[in-house]
Motif scaffolding. Structure first.
Motif, PDB file in Angstrom:
ATOM      1  N   ALA A  46       3.781   5.742  -5.486  1.00 17.25           N
ATOM      2  CA  ALA A  46       3.734   5.761  -7.107  1.00 17.25           C
ATOM      3  C   ALA A  46       2.845   6.633  -6.660  1.00 17.25           C
ATOM      4  O   ALA A  46       2.424   7.940  -8.339  1.00 17.25           O
ATOM      5  N   ALA A  47       1.529   7.074  -6.655  1.00 10.68           N
ATOM      6  CA  ALA A  47       0.248   7.882  -6.684  1.00 10.68           C
ATOM      7  C   ALA A  47       0.971   9.091  -6.577  1.00 10.68           C
ATOM      8  O   ALA A  47      -0.097  10.263  -6.505  1.00 10.68           O
ATOM      9  N   VAL A  53       2.401   1.559  -3.553  1.00 14.34           N
ATOM     10  CA  VAL A  53       1.074   2.626  -3.917  1.00 14.34           C
ATOM     11  C   VAL A  53       1.192   3.797  -3.671  1.00 14.34           C
ATOM     12  O   VAL A  53       0.684   4.691  -4.812  1.00 14.34           O
ATOM     13  N   ASP A  54       0.919   4.471  -2.838  1.00 17.67           N
ATOM     14  CA  ASP A  54       1.067   5.932  -2.398  1.00 17.67           C
ATOM     15  C   ASP A  54       2.657   7.101  -2.905  1.00 17.67           C
ATOM     16  O   ASP A  54       1.298   7.720  -2.993  1.00 17.67           O
ATOM     17  N   ASP A 100       2.057  -2.220 -12.723  1.00 13.75           N
ATOM     18  CA  ASP A 100       2.482  -0.877 -13.501  1.00 13.75           C
ATOM     19  C   ASP A 100       2.398   0.254 -12.564  1.00 13.75           C
ATOM     20  O   ASP A 100       1.885   1.170 -13.100  1.00 13.75           O
ATOM     21  N   LYS A 101       3.136   0.775 -11.888  1.00 13.77           N
ATOM     22  CA  LYS A 101       3.438   1.731 -10.460  1.00 13.77           C
ATOM     23  C   LYS A 101       5.059   1.430 -11.179  1.00 13.77           C
ATOM     24  O   LYS A 101       5.907   0.698 -11.059  1.00 13.77           O
ATOM     25  N   ALA A 102       5.255   3.079 -10.867  1.00 15.26           N
ATOM     26  CA  ALA A 102       6.906   3.463 -10.726  1.00 15.26           C
ATOM     27  C   ALA A 102       6.815   3.052  -9.559  1.00 15.26           C
ATOM     28  O   ALA A 102       6.653   4.451  -8.419  1.00 15.26           O
ATOM     29  N   VAL A 103       7.290   1.944  -8.693  1.00 16.44           N
ATOM     30  CA  VAL A 103       7.842   2.099  -7.750  1.00 16.44           C
ATOM     31  C   VAL A 103       9.427   1.165  -7.626  1.00 16.44           C
ATOM     32  O   VAL A 103      10.181   0.603  -5.828  1.00 16.44           O
ATOM     33  N   ARG A 120       6.281  13.401  -9.093  1.00 17.21           N
ATOM     34  CA  ARG A 120       6.096  12.494 -10.789  1.00 17.21           C
ATOM     35  C   ARG A 120       7.160  13.795 -11.722  1.00 17.21           C
ATOM     36  O   ARG A 120       7.073  14.754 -11.234  1.00 17.21           O
ATOM     37  N   GLU A 132       0.912  -1.013  -0.112  1.00 20.62           N
ATOM     38  CA  GLU A 132       0.522  -0.522   0.390  1.00 20.62           C
ATOM     39  C   GLU A 132       0.900   0.854  -0.118  1.00 20.62           C
ATOM     40  O   GLU A 132       0.256   1.830  -0.273  1.00 20.62           O
ATOM     41  N   LEU A 170       1.327  -3.178  -8.135  1.00 19.80           N
ATOM     42  CA  LEU A 170       2.488  -3.120  -8.145  1.00 19.80           C
ATOM     43  C   LEU A 170       2.940  -3.063  -9.729  1.00 19.80           C
ATOM     44  O   LEU A 170       3.618  -2.336 -10.030  1.00 19.80           O
TER      45      LEU A 170
END
Length: 170
Positions: free
Chosen positions: A120-121, A117-118, A164-167, A126, A114, A162
């Protein structure tokens, strides 16, 4: 007194009234007095499902931060930096209520997912190089996930979110 009874005025609020008051204060970012958490921690409310409605509401007030979700608060250090919170000492006395709504002692591997994800969001990140403290959080999350995987505590499908996330750190 007799007049209070005659008028039908209650001597103390119901659990529904207290929960609604907490939800209202949280929605307006108005600090609640600790006595509200104290009342919600009382044994008599432990089986009332109204309290459970707070599990998905930002209802834990932390001085200097404001209201946060119970699932984002831990009793112990967590390693997630600004993305999660540690319970302040003034709230420890209300453990029964806090645990009922989802405050836990320590995070698990799903919390690390989580947090990734946070991160990345997080629109403020960005196109930016991660600050050292944020990079440290990402690294810590991956270490937690690796440890959980090695211990057999992390189902592989849990990582799908994860994909498709930039993590991943460069």
């Amino acid at each position: 007194s007799n007049l209070i009874k005659l008028l039908g005025i209650q001597g103390s609020p119901t659990v529904r009234q207290m929960v609604n008051h907490l939800k209202h204060c949280a929605s307006q970012d108005i600090p609640v007095p600790d006595v509200l958490y104290q009342r919600l921690s009382e044994e008599q409310w432990q089986s009332d499902p109204t309290v459970d409605t707070l599990r998905i509401v930002r209802c834990i007030y932390l001085v200097g931060t404001g209201y946060v979700s119970p699932g984002h608060v831990f009793w112990n250090e967590h390693g997630f930096g600004r993305y999660r919170f540690r319970l302040t000492n003034n709230l420890v006395a209300y453990a029964r209520f806090l645990e009922r709504v989802g405050v836990r002692r320590a995070p698990g591997p799903l919390d690390a997912i989580e947090v990734l994800v946070d991160v990345a969001a997080d629109t403020s990140l960005r196109g930016q190089v991660l600050a050292p403290e944020d990079a440290s959080v990402v690294s810590y999350c991956w270490q937690c996930l690796a440890d959980a995987h090695h211990a057999g505590e992390l189902p592989e499908e849990a990582l799908a979110v994860l994909s498709d996330k930039a993590v991943v750190l460069d």
